[in-house]
Design an enzyme around this catalytic site. Sequence first.
Site, short mmCIF file in Angstrom:
data_model
loop_
_atom_site.label_atom_id
_atom_site.label_comp_id
_atom_site.label_asym_id
_atom_site.label_seq_id
_atom_site.Cartn_x
_atom_site.Cartn_y
_atom_site.Cartn_z
N SER A 40 39.24 38.49 37.96
CA SER A 40 39.16 39.08 39.37
C SER A 40 39.02 38.42 40.44
CB SER A 40 38.25 40.38 39.22
OG SER A 40 38.42 41.38 40.00
N ASP A 153 42.64 44.83 35.94
CA ASP A 153 41.66 43.90 36.29
C ASP A 153 40.88 43.41 35.02
OD1 ASP A 153 38.81 43.07 37.08
OD2 ASP A 153 39.71 43.59 39.08
#
Length: 260
Positions: A40, A153
Amino acid sequence: MRKKVGLALGAGSAKGFAHIGVLQALEEAGIPIDMISGSSMGAIIGGIYSVGTDLDMLQRFITSIKLYDYLDVKLPLTGGLLKGERLQELVRVFTHNKTFAETKIPFCCVVVDAEAGKLDVLEEGPLHESIRASMSMPGFFEPVKLNGKTYIDGGVLERVPCKTLRDHGMDVIIGVDVGYHGDMKDVSDYGAYSMLNHTISLMQWELTKYRREEADIMLVPEVLFVNGRFQTDQASATIDEGRRVTIEALPAIKRLIEEA
């Protein structure tokens, strides 16, 4: 022969600006980094650094912008609130449109295959496309279709991607965890957005706390004063905290590298 050092930069949205301070301190101390993994926000900072981007320039940019200006609302609201196209273009510019094969420091990022429900490691193709996939926070950013898969993610399953560095032959692994780590929080005045953020953090912590041992040393900047996911008004303090915690850990890091 010198030990190979891997740096795992964790997820954490705006808290992840601390990674800039971590990298600055390691660079100034002459600590060699042989590979970087990111999840991320850690993928964003790690990928940008891997191509040789100047950290001071990156800090000046981050502290001078409003990240909200780079958010693009998606209509209709299917898959996610935000398209992520503006942020992807920003990453493309900062990574100079390079591929994984063209980085100065080997780099990889983690993502979650939403359909198979498992972690994948991306290390081929254009950097900005894979980094965009790694930052696809569920509900916030639209998932990314890449290589015939639908990715979300990486922090959903691996907040600090240490294991992949070990799999790539790194001897010493430095992890950086900027997320929630079990502290009590007063949530009595949280609105829906803040409560959603906190809930995601709780779930990530349950996965992360059992995997910290995968790092030889885990740096934990105290950046929980950053409440929003896209705030830059506290970026300078966040970067400074990343630098502070790294400087404190330098003697331990050097011992790990020098041990026979």
